[in-house]
Design an enzyme around this catalytic site. Structure first.
Site, PDB file in Angstrom:
ATOM      1  N   LYS A 259      -5.090  -3.223  -1.493  1.00 15.38           N
ATOM      2  CA  LYS A 259      -5.145  -4.680  -1.276  1.00 15.38           C
ATOM      3  C   LYS A 259      -5.665  -4.970   0.136  1.00 15.38           C
ATOM      4  O   LYS A 259      -5.328  -4.255   1.082  1.00 15.38           O
ATOM      5  CB  LYS A 259      -3.742  -5.259  -1.467  1.00 15.38           C
TER       6      LYS A 259
ATOM      7  N   SER B 245      -0.317 -13.214  -5.170  1.00 14.54           N
ATOM      8  CA  SER B 245      -1.529 -13.079  -4.396  1.00 14.54           C
ATOM      9  C   SER B 245      -2.292 -11.784  -4.672  1.00 14.54           C
ATOM     10  O   SER B 245      -3.465 -11.670  -4.303  1.00 14.54           O
ATOM     11  CB  SER B 245      -1.172 -13.144  -2.913  1.00 14.54           C
TER      12      SER B 245
ATOM     13  N   SER C 190       4.369 -11.766  -5.637  1.00 15.65           N
ATOM     14  CA  SER C 190       2.929 -11.469  -5.644  1.00 15.65           C
ATOM     15  C   SER C 190       2.542 -10.100  -6.203  1.00 15.65           C
ATOM     16  O   SER C 190       1.364  -9.789  -6.314  1.00 15.65           O
ATOM     17  CB  SER C 190       2.355 -11.589  -4.233  1.00 15.65           C
TER      18      SER C 190
END
Length: 495
Positions: A78, A158, A182
């Protein structure tokens, strides 16, 4: 073997050990899949050179016979994790051009274990969002479609890029972070497994901060066994992070027996929300029945302060964000706005932040600054902290009464279309986190397991919440649920 990118971590690891496949072959298969999937916008910084170099090193290490479980396995990282020499932007314009000179602890541990980094994954800006629509790179897109509808769907947020990439078999697994859901919400939206470990289990050092008392990294994988393998590598004490727990990390995979006879699973009555879709209600009831059939005892429990969790979270998280994001000022690193003649330092701060931060980040920074301001600190921030303590105590009381895990829905709905929840009402978007934020406020481990499809053929997930530091036991309950649910659906390839 063809379609090597479709393997999970455990299958690929076993194939590597047997010599059926090499890490280079696995990595090349993933790199090709990534290049063919630009329509998903999941990978935003591709690193094929680093990937192939690490894959070759991993093959040599496997030949020598001393390779850990993650050695040679291609994964995505990420964009919130700092990676040395590779853009690490947290999906924000304000960090444009930032290439760290250091590696986050978690990505370093994965690299040390021989994992192969394929590139950086899309996400909501500074991890603020539930649909991956606040990213400077543009929206990440779910590989799933509703029936024969061509509308693009959100992979959740997210960690939307991570979810999309794992579900579409662009990588074998990915790192995510979870501040209010998330990891678990996007995992549920795309039909994969995601675990948020206990707060302090994974080091936060080198991960761009959103809300420091809530953020926690975790793996996003194709199944529960893979989550256990990757989580073990990501965990461990880190002296560079003052909130990192000095606890031994067990072999989570070895704890996956699937035997949950005699375990007490709590069903919280407060999670039965008004207007909850019938499909989610049924999925939850089916999940409880599956665990009962596996030998667990299902008990009704109460978590009375649940209704205050969302408001408390949306005071505490923005407050911490406003404090953490104050460092982005155009002085030391990242983007600096173009200044007019006569502009001073105040104008530089104002222009840099106005240009660099997107609307959602600006909104949360302003909320956070407001609730921390002199006249409102006690009315909002201190009150939210007291509510947080009560929420934590609700869970402590339930666990003290002998409950081993708690079963809830992971999300209030299946994935929705990009643009369907527009900026007109940000509160609608915030309600997506209704089942997940309590876990962050209490610092507990939570895992999302895919358990079924809705009427339009989209994945739905169930969440299990565990006792602090007992990720192994929680993963074993998740493993039993996964075996009973038998979820094997994959998105049809359209990209």
């Amino acid at each position: 073997m063809s379609d090597l990118n479709k393997l999970g971590l455990a299958e690929a690891r076993d194939a590597l050990r047997k010599g059926d496949v090499t890490s280079v072959e696995l990595t090349e298969s993933c790199l090709k899949a990534i290049d063919d999937a630009d329509a998903l916008n999941a990978f935003v910084h591709k690193t094929p050179e680093i990937a192939l170099e690490r894959a070759k090193a991993a093959d040599a290490r496997i030949k020598e016979g001393d390779a850990p479980s993650m050695c040679g396995l291609p994964i995505g990282i990420k964009d919130l994790f700092c990676t040395k020499g590779v853009p690490s932007q947290a999906a924000s314009k304000i960090l444009e051009g930032f290439k760290p000179e250091y590696e986050s602890t978690v990505s370093q541990q994965l690299a040390d274990a021989g994992a192969v980094m394929l590139g950086k994954l899309n996400m909501d800006e500074f991890a603020m969002g539930s649909s991956n629509e606040t990213s400077v790179y543009g929206n990440a897109v779910s590989p799933w479609r509703r029936g024969n509808d061509d509308a693009q769907l959100t992979p959740g947020g997210s960690s939307g890029g991570s979810a999309s990439a794992v579900a579409a078999d662009l990588c074998l697994a990915a790192t995510g972070t979870d501040t209010g859901g998330s990891i678990r919400q996007p995992a549920a939206f795309v039909g994969i497994t995601g675990i948020k470990p206990t707060y302090g289990r994974c080091s936060r050092w080198g991960i761009v901060a959103f809300a420091s008392s809530l953020d926690q990294a975790g793996p996003m994988t194709k199944n529960v066994r893979d989550a256990a393998i990757m989580l073990e590598t990501m965990c461990g004490h880190d002296p560079k992070d003052s909130t990192s727990a000095e606890l031994a990390v067990p072999n989570f995979e070895a704890m996956l027996t699937g035997d949950i006879k005699g375990k007490k699973i709590g069903i919280p009555k407060e999670y039965r929300m008004d207007g909850m879709p019938a499909e989610i209600e049924k999925l939850w009831a089916d999940g409880a029945a599956m665990l009962k059939d596996a030998g667990a005892e299902i008990v009704d429990i109460s978590l009375p302060h649940t209704k205050y969790a969302l408001p408390a979270y949306y005071v505490i998280a923005p407050a911490e964000a406003s404090s953490n994001l104050a460092r982005y000022d155009g002085v030391r690193y990242g983007r600096r706005a173009h200044l007019a003649q006569g502009d001073g330092i105040t104008e530089m701060y104002e222009k840099t932040r106005a240009e660099g931060f997107g609307h959602e980040v600006q909104r949360r920074v302003m909320i956070g600054t407001y609730v921390l301001s002199a006249g409102f600190y006690d009315a909002y921030y201190n009150r939210a902290r007291r509510v947080r303590t009560l929420i934590k105590k609700d869970f402590e009381d339930v666990f003290a009464a002998g409950v081993d895990a708690i079963l809830t829905p992971a999300t209030p709905s299946a994935s929705f279309g990009l643009g369907e929840m527009t900026e007109a009402d940000p509160v609608q978007m915030y309600l997506n986190d209704v089942f997940t934020v309590t876990v962050n406020l209490a610092g507990l481990p939570g895992v999302s397991v895919p358990a079924g499809l809705d009427a339009q053929g989209l994945p739905l997930g169930l969440q299990l919440i565990g006792r602090p530091w007992e990720e192994g036991d929680l993963l074993n309950t998740a493993y039993a649920l996964e075996n009973a649910a038998g979820f094997v659906a994959k998105p049809g390839k359209w990209w």
